[in-house]
Design a protein around this motif. Structure first.
Motif, PDB file in Angstrom:
ATOM      1  N   ALA A  18       4.176  -1.520  -8.171  1.00  9.20           N
ATOM      2  CA  ALA A  18       4.582  -0.630  -7.775  1.00  9.20           C
ATOM      3  C   ALA A  18       6.250  -0.658  -7.593  1.00  9.20           C
ATOM      4  O   ALA A  18       6.607   0.241  -7.306  1.00  9.20           O
ATOM      5  N   LYS A  19       6.632  -2.016  -7.558  1.00 10.13           N
ATOM      6  CA  LYS A  19       8.300  -1.661  -8.174  1.00 10.13           C
ATOM      7  C   LYS A  19       8.823  -1.482  -8.984  1.00 10.13           C
ATOM      8  O   LYS A  19       9.601  -0.367  -9.218  1.00 10.13           O
ATOM      9  N   THR A  20       8.573  -1.854 -10.337  1.00 10.53           N
ATOM     10  CA  THR A  20       8.511  -1.943 -11.574  1.00 10.53           C
ATOM     11  C   THR A  20       8.355  -0.584 -12.377  1.00 10.53           C
ATOM     12  O   THR A  20       8.619   0.251 -12.991  1.00 10.53           O
ATOM     13  N   GLY A  21       6.605  -0.090 -11.569  1.00 12.68           N
ATOM     14  CA  GLY A  21       5.829   0.550 -12.327  1.00 12.68           C
ATOM     15  C   GLY A  21       5.181  -0.132 -13.721  1.00 12.68           C
ATOM     16  O   GLY A  21       3.553   1.321 -14.632  1.00 12.68           O
ATOM     17  N   GLU A  22       5.297  -1.533 -13.710  1.00 14.29           N
ATOM     18  CA  GLU A  22       4.363  -2.116 -14.795  1.00 14.29           C
ATOM     19  C   GLU A  22       3.164  -1.799 -13.930  1.00 14.29           C
ATOM     20  O   GLU A  22       2.608  -2.025 -13.080  1.00 14.29           O
ATOM     21  N   LYS A  62       1.007  -0.990  -0.200  1.00 13.29           N
ATOM     22  CA  LYS A  62       0.102   0.096   0.383  1.00 13.29           C
ATOM     23  C   LYS A  62       0.766   1.618  -0.094  1.00 13.29           C
ATOM     24  O   LYS A  62       0.163   2.141  -0.814  1.00 13.29           O
ATOM     25  N   THR A  63       1.760   1.383   1.013  1.00 14.78           N
ATOM     26  CA  THR A  63       3.033   2.611   0.735  1.00 14.78           C
ATOM     27  C   THR A  63       3.774   2.600  -0.728  1.00 14.78           C
ATOM     28  O   THR A  63       3.535   3.907  -0.734  1.00 14.78           O
ATOM     29  N   SER A  64       3.786   1.939  -0.928  1.00 12.74           N
ATOM     30  CA  SER A  64       5.028   1.670  -1.812  1.00 12.74           C
ATOM     31  C   SER A  64       3.794   2.314  -3.398  1.00 12.74           C
ATOM     32  O   SER A  64       4.498   3.271  -4.167  1.00 12.74           O
ATOM     33  N   LEU A  65       2.770   1.740  -3.113  1.00 13.36           N
ATOM     34  CA  LEU A  65       1.718   2.112  -4.269  1.00 13.36           C
ATOM     35  C   LEU A  65       1.625   3.068  -4.016  1.00 13.36           C
ATOM     36  O   LEU A  65       1.107   4.558  -4.933  1.00 13.36           O
ATOM     37  N   ILE A  66       0.986   3.994  -2.411  1.00 11.92           N
ATOM     38  CA  ILE A  66       1.403   5.309  -2.204  1.00 11.92           C
ATOM     39  C   ILE A  66       2.070   6.433  -3.339  1.00 11.92           C
ATOM     40  O   ILE A  66       2.178   7.484  -3.647  1.00 11.92           O
ATOM     41  N   MET A  67       3.588   5.878  -2.595  1.00 16.93           N
ATOM     42  CA  MET A  67       4.706   6.631  -3.101  1.00 16.93           C
ATOM     43  C   MET A  67       4.738   6.485  -4.528  1.00 16.93           C
ATOM     44  O   MET A  67       4.916   8.133  -4.968  1.00 16.93           O
ATOM     45  N   ARG A  68       4.177   6.207  -5.270  1.00 17.73           N
ATOM     46  CA  ARG A  68       3.982   6.036  -7.258  1.00 17.73           C
ATOM     47  C   ARG A  68       3.315   6.784  -6.960  1.00 17.73           C
ATOM     48  O   ARG A  68       3.395   7.699  -8.100  1.00 17.73           O
ATOM     49  N   ALA A  69       2.150   6.959  -6.421  1.00 20.50           N
ATOM     50  CA  ALA A  69       1.149   8.027  -7.335  1.00 20.50           C
ATOM     51  C   ALA A  69       1.609   9.465  -6.699  1.00 20.50           C
ATOM     52  O   ALA A  69       1.322  10.322  -7.860  1.00 20.50           O
ATOM     53  N   ILE A  70       2.166   9.032  -5.539  1.00 22.69           N
ATOM     54  CA  ILE A  70       3.096  10.592  -5.213  1.00 22.69           C
ATOM     55  C   ILE A  70       3.412  11.310  -5.971  1.00 22.69           C
ATOM     56  O   ILE A  70       3.915  12.751  -7.087  1.00 22.69           O
ATOM     57  N   ASN A  71       4.720  10.422  -6.598  1.00 23.26           N
ATOM     58  CA  ASN A  71       5.822  10.554  -7.799  1.00 23.26           C
ATOM     59  C   ASN A  71       4.949  11.355  -8.852  1.00 23.26           C
ATOM     60  O   ASN A  71       5.083  12.450  -9.207  1.00 23.26           O
ATOM     61  N   ARG A  72       4.134  10.454  -9.215  1.00 26.26           N
ATOM     62  CA  ARG A  72       3.511  10.628 -11.008  1.00 26.26           C
ATOM     63  C   ARG A  72       2.605  11.939 -10.242  1.00 26.26           C
ATOM     64  O   ARG A  72       2.528  13.196 -11.398  1.00 26.26           O
TER      65      ARG A  72
END
Ligand code: MG
Ligand code: ZN
Length: 217
Positions: free
Chosen positions: A199-203, A45-55
């Motif tokens: 969430a790791k590779t962005g796929e 969950k946290t990694s996914l949120i971090m991806r969305a924040i970056n985007r």
């Protein structure tokens, strides 16, 4: 469960539901979309949120409410991205309730937020019972957990607007049947959108991000 236990539970959930409606209206009045993310511990969950924040951090004003049983590890990670994060520790409890969210919202500057990610406590059981006032429910499931989670914990999947299957980058090493998954879900929840992601590779992130943007409109 005895009849009395059931009545007590209904009363608690009824009172919670009323408070959740107040939260939802408060958010809607401030033109904020709140997304409730639910999963087992360690699904990402946290990694996914971090991806969305970056985007999205240059496009939308994002804030995060972090629910955990203890610690502020996840909230600290989010704050490190210069995104406001409110930590809720449920103490001995295994779920969040609408009052806890109300308190968190009262501490936030709602006029300066477009999007709130609510990271629920890692728990697929009683988190499903408590409406927190979010507009959308997203359930995250990861490949190593196995594709039988919806059959073991069906309730949380019934109300999911989106089901994210995370960690698809490791799918060659696990028996998670990605092809059969949509059909299995359709008997439980035919309207859920299913996005396989990593969430790791962005796929797979583009479809999920498009869904967020469409929902914000
Ligand atoms: Mg987390
Ligand atoms: Zn609980």
């Amino acid at each position: 469960m005895s009849a009395r236990t059931i009545t007590v539970k209904e009363n608690i959930l009824g009172a919670n539901k009323e408070k959740a409606e107040i939260n939802r209206k408060l958010l809607t009045d401030h033109h904020i979309l709140m997304i409730n993310l639910m999963s087992s511990p360690g699904s990402g969950k946290t990694s996914l949120i971090m991806r969305a924040i970056n985007r999205f951090k240059d496009k939308y004003r994002i804030a995060v409410i972090e629910g955990d049983i203890a610690s502020s590890i996840d909230a600290d990670k989010i704050r490190h991205q210069n995104v406001p994060a409110v930590q809720i520790n449920a103490g001995g409890g295994c779920h969040l309730d609408a009052m806890m969210i109300k308190k968190a919202l009262d501490s936030m500057d709602l006029d300066r937020i477009d999007l709130i990610f609510l990271e629920n406590i890692g728990n697929l059981v009683c988190t499903a019972d408590f409406d927190l006032g979010a507009h959308k429910n997203v359930v995250l499931l990861s490949v190593p957990e196995g594709d039988d989670k919806p059959r073991k914990y069906p309730v949380v999947f019934l109300d999911a607007d989106v089901i994210l299957i995370n960690k698809v980058d490791v799918s060659p090493y696990f028996d998670f049947n990605l092809d059969a998954f949509p059909e299995m879900i359709s008997s439980l929840n035919p309207s859920a959108e299913i996005f396989p992601v990593s969430a790791k590779t962005g796929e797979g992130m583009d479809r999920w991000f498009s869904w967020i943007e469409e929902t914000l409109k």
